[in-house]
Design an enzyme around this catalytic site. Structure first.
Site, mmCIF file in Angstrom:
data_model
loop_
_atom_site.group_PDB
_atom_site.id
_atom_site.type_symbol
_atom_site.label_atom_id
_atom_site.label_comp_id
_atom_site.label_asym_id
_atom_site.label_seq_id
_atom_site.Cartn_x
_atom_site.Cartn_y
_atom_site.Cartn_z
ATOM 1 N N LYS A 1 -8.752 -144.065 47.295
ATOM 2 C CA LYS A 1 -9.965 -144.432 46.578
ATOM 3 C C LYS A 1 -10.013 -145.936 46.272
ATOM 4 O O LYS A 1 -11.073 -146.559 46.301
ATOM 5 C CB LYS A 1 -10.082 -143.605 45.288
ATOM 6 C CG LYS A 1 -10.500 -142.175 45.552
ATOM 7 C CD LYS A 1 -11.832 -142.131 46.285
ATOM 8 C CE LYS A 1 -12.336 -140.749 46.563
ATOM 9 N NZ LYS A 1 -13.636 -140.751 47.269
ATOM 10 N N TYR B 1 -3.984 -140.061 46.683
ATOM 11 C CA TYR B 1 -5.404 -140.006 46.329
ATOM 12 C C TYR B 1 -5.868 -141.346 45.747
ATOM 13 O O TYR B 1 -6.910 -141.880 46.145
ATOM 14 C CB TYR B 1 -5.662 -138.894 45.314
ATOM 15 C CG TYR B 1 -7.107 -138.819 44.868
ATOM 16 C CD1 TYR B 1 -8.085 -138.326 45.722
ATOM 17 C CD2 TYR B 1 -7.487 -139.271 43.611
ATOM 18 C CE1 TYR B 1 -9.412 -138.273 45.326
ATOM 19 C CE2 TYR B 1 -8.803 -139.213 43.204
ATOM 20 C CZ TYR B 1 -9.767 -138.716 44.062
ATOM 21 O OH TYR B 1 -11.090 -138.676 43.671
#
Length: 317
Positions: free
Chosen positions: A186, A182
């Protein structure tokens, strides 16, 4: 980049009128994306919800129309993990007369515990959160270029301040960790957003009359502090209770959408700006300073070229 300032919060509850403008929001059927779409529709814009799940998309469209009388909204099917669907969605978006902002919001927030692959064989979090958005932006760029003053808004995350990465193992082939997956996706989105603006400026296609690329992050925005909307946000009582215990350092997803909306419509915004909540995790949106990695030209060049190789197509600005 515009200098950091905490003296320019945006009055998000009184957005400048957006009549005649068109905004595309990926992942707009729930969470931050839904409230981004609703707030833009309330300002008078036509909003295109680019979403994967048809039933949830219909529920989001119905909710916006019910909560915003006269709202102008439509939908385009989009599964960012599937590059064939990304191309189809891009072709549909290119038929729009104008795109004033392409808001790259969609993403997997709760990654799988074990490494999974997309239909194209890419790690699923990387494919959904970053790779699909890169491909979509590349294909939709002509519509942005023909719309004066258009913007691309990439959704980053404050996790970039907690888990840094030079983005060497993009697909975590040497070892998978769900939160690293994750975080890397990002960080990649932030690197992409800032690099896109640099490339647009270098090509003479950026600036206030061209296409500007900005980045925003929502702070710590959670469902239990978010208004309940049937079919869109229906947290359990237990979730509401647990999330309210964090209220001192968190906010609802309706407030979490403010930095994204600000980056899309703030008349004082400039390409390369980075918007986030005033107090990092919560608060009105202000300009903030990105991480060093997010602005590193060497990291950006490497990411861009490797992404082109993975997609088998150049992204020429």
């Amino acid at each position: 980049m515009t200098a950091l300032t905490s003296a320019r919060p945006v009055a998000t509850r009184a957005l400048p009128a957006q009549f005649g403008k068109t905004f595309v929001v990926t992942g707009a059927n729930a969470g931050l994306g839904y409230f981004t779409a609703e707030q833009l529709a309330a300002a008078g814009a036509h909003v295109v919800l680019a979403c994967r799940n048809p039933a949830k998309t219909d529920a989001a469209l119905a909710a916006i129309r019910a909560r915003v009388p006269g709202a102008s909204v439509s939908a385009v099917p989009l599964d960012l993990s599937d590059l064939t669907q990304v191309r189809r969605a891009a072709d549909a978006l290119l038929e729009l007369p104008r795109i004033d902002a392409l808001i790259l919001n969609a993403g997997i927030v709760h990654p799988p515990r074990m490494r999974e692959l997309s239909p194209d064989g890419h790690e699923i979090v990387f494919a959904t959160n970053y790779l699909g958005h890169f491909a979509l932006t590349a294909r939709v760029l002509p519509a942005l270029l023909r719309t004066p003053g258009s913007r691309v808004v990439a959704l980053g995350s404050m996790i970039s301040r907690l888990l840094d990465s030079p983005l060497l193992d993009l697909q975590l082939e040497s070892g998978y960790n769900r939160w690293k997956a994750y975080a890397q996706s990002k960080i990649a989105m932030q690197v992409f957003g800032f690099e896109l603006d640099r490339r647009l400026r270098a090509a003479g296609a950026g600036g206030t009359d061209g296409v500007q690329s900005l980045v925003a992050h929502p702070g710590y925005s959670i469902s239990g502090l978010t208004p309940g909307i049937r079919g869109v946000n229906q947290p359990s009582r237990a979730s509401r209770f647990a999330d309210n215990l964090q209220a001192f350092g968190a906010q609802g997803k309706d407030a979490g959408a403010w930095p994204t909306v600000s980056a899309a419509v703030d008349p004082d915004a400039r390409g390369g700006d980075y918007y986030g909540p005033r107090y990092l995790t919560r608060g009105l949106p202000t300009l903030q300073e990105p991480t060093r990695t997010s602005l590193d030209p060497a990291v950006a060049e490497s990411l861009w070229s490797r992404t082109e190789l993975l997609l088998g197509a150049p992204f020429t600005v």
